[in-house]
Write an enzyme that holds these catalytic residues in place. Structure first.
Site, mmCIF file in Angstrom:
data_model
loop_
_atom_site.group_PDB
_atom_site.id
_atom_site.type_symbol
_atom_site.label_atom_id
_atom_site.label_comp_id
_atom_site.label_asym_id
_atom_site.label_seq_id
_atom_site.Cartn_x
_atom_site.Cartn_y
_atom_site.Cartn_z
ATOM 1 C CE LYS A 59 -0.249 0.212 5.055
ATOM 2 N NZ LYS A 59 -0.645 -0.739 6.671
ATOM 3 C CG ASP A 92 12.108 23.017 -3.978
ATOM 4 O OD1 ASP A 92 11.000 22.129 -4.495
ATOM 5 O OD2 ASP A 92 11.915 24.542 -4.171
#
Ligand SMILES: *Cc1c(COP(=O)(O)O)cnc(C)c1O
Length: 412
Positions: free
Chosen positions: A63, A339
């Protein structure tokens, strides 16, 4: 809970103790920040744990994109290594595996919407039912498709999440048993505390489950494939393995809790890596990143790494986390951005040098367990949090065999 340490623990790095971990192949195309998933680790983990829980079978829990490792390639490797069934949380996750060509039985462990049964049965997925109200929409979907839908009955024994309450479970089981368009293929429950210090409640759940099974069998209902244990239960409680265990976190080589020891040879499959994008010199008083939380006291060389919390490096690692640069621990300087992250650079570091952002314990980088501790969470959430934008490279024998990028798997 152990408080995050301000400094990384010392890990001796000398030529004599050269890393003996997985082979260090690096991609020469695509984004510098990437994950490598060693499929040989997935294979080894399945084989080792299957032997450990034998004669129980292994259901591979893939999952949430295989806990961030990439569902398609992990499912493929787990089945090839001897797992008998795949388990996912949602119908959509199961459909993704079917569309990728996986033919193994796929169990959807969580509740499905009434409108999803048709898609589930059309794709040959096994759905979990827990309530009498679910039987009619599931039956209708099977009738419309002219098929027999396979279901597993999920029983409530103490988690109080998804499952048929003890007082209703026999009624649901009888209805399933007499509904010709549905086939009862299994019965299961889920442990609430198998990773905790006291296994008393886990034993209690197992006793409740066994009592319900006995009652079903007395009623002439065959529970078929029974499965109870998650990774922690499978590793710690030989008595509750039933026909199969549902192996999630252990499949990825991570421990269900910091004090639970995995069977010997089980190892982490994933590393998050990058390359130095820029090297810069700080002068005394210069500050780094948002909020100016780090201030250089002397002349200092730092390296910019193009990775951030948008990739799954938790912001909680700001100032306390560390990466592996050239085999040395490089502490994070200032805040982790979305980032980009700045780390202290050992001497001689240059643009393009390889960086391990999240390691597997064989290198000098922080591990998923280290990050979990810093973030006040569990390694499950760290692994699952590796973002979709991170390309995932898959290795066999240290060589790349596939790339998953933007959700598309390319095999070489
Ligand atoms: C996620 C999940 C598992 C796997 O648990 P691990 O602790 O990762 O082994 C097993 N069963 C159910 C119902 C789950 O939701």
């Amino acid at each position: 809970m152990v408080a995050p340490s301000a400094k990384p623990p010392a890990r001796p790095q000398s030529p004599e103790s050269a890393p003996t971990g997985p082979p260090s192949w690096w991609p020469d195309s695509g984004r510098d920040t990437h994950a490598v998933i060693d499929l040989d680790a997935i294979t080894g983990n399945v084989v080792t744990i299957r032997r450990y829980v034998s004669p129980a079978n292994v259901i591979a829990v893939v999952k949430a994109n295989a806990y961030g490792h990439g569902a398609v390639m992990v499912a493929d490797a787990a089945i090839a290594a001897g797992a008998t069934t795949l388990a996912v949380a949602t119908v959509d996750e199961g459909v993704q595996l079917r569309e990728a060509g996986l033919q193994a039985p796929i169990l959807v462990m969580g509740p499905a919407a009434d409108a999803e049964y048709a898609s589930a049965f059309r794709n040959g997925l096994i759905v979990s039912l827990a309530e009498i109200d679910q039987i009619e929409p599931a039956t209708l979907a099977a009738v419309k498709l002219g098929t027999v839908g396979e279901v597993h009955l999920k029983i409530e024994t103490g988690m109080n999440r998804y499952g048929a309450p003890a007082g209703q479970v026999l009624r649901v089981a009888r209805r399933l048993d007499t509904t010709r368009q549905l086939r009862l293929g299994g019965v299961f429950t889920h442990f609430a505390d198998a990773d905790g210090p006291d296994l008393g409640f886990t034993a209690e759940q197992e006793a409740r489950f066994s009592a319900i099974l006995d009652a079903m069998i007395r009623d002439g209902i065959d529970p078929a494939l029974t499965h109870v244990a998650n990774s922690a239960g499978a590793i710690r409680l030989p008595s509750v393995r039933q026909v199969a265990v549902r192996l999630g976190i252990g499949l990825y080589g991570l421990a269900p809790a910091p004090d639970i020891e995995l069977p010997h040879g089980v190892r982490p499959a994933l590393r998050l890596r990058s390359r130095v994008a820029m090297v810069r010199q700080l002068r005394p008083g210069d500050t780094v990143s948002y909020g100016r939380t780090y201030q250089a006291t002397g002349n200092e060389t730092v390296a910019l790494i193009p990775v951030g919390y948008g990739d799954g490096l938790r912001r909680a690692a700001s100032a306390t986390g560390w990466m592996d640069l050239a085999g040395e621990q490089a502490p994070i300087r200032g805040r982790v951005c979305m980032d980009q992250t700045v780390v202290a650079a050992p001497s001689g570091i240059r643009r393009g040098d390889p960086v391990t952002v999240i390691g597997d314990g064989s290198d000098a980088a922080q591990t998923a367990d280290d990050l979990a501790r810093m973030a006040g969470t569990i390694n499950y959430e760290i692994a699952t949090g590796i973002a979709g934008r991170v390309p995932r490279w898959y290795l066999r024998n240290g060589r790349p065999v596939a790339l998953e990028q933007r959700g598309v798997v390319t095999r070489f």
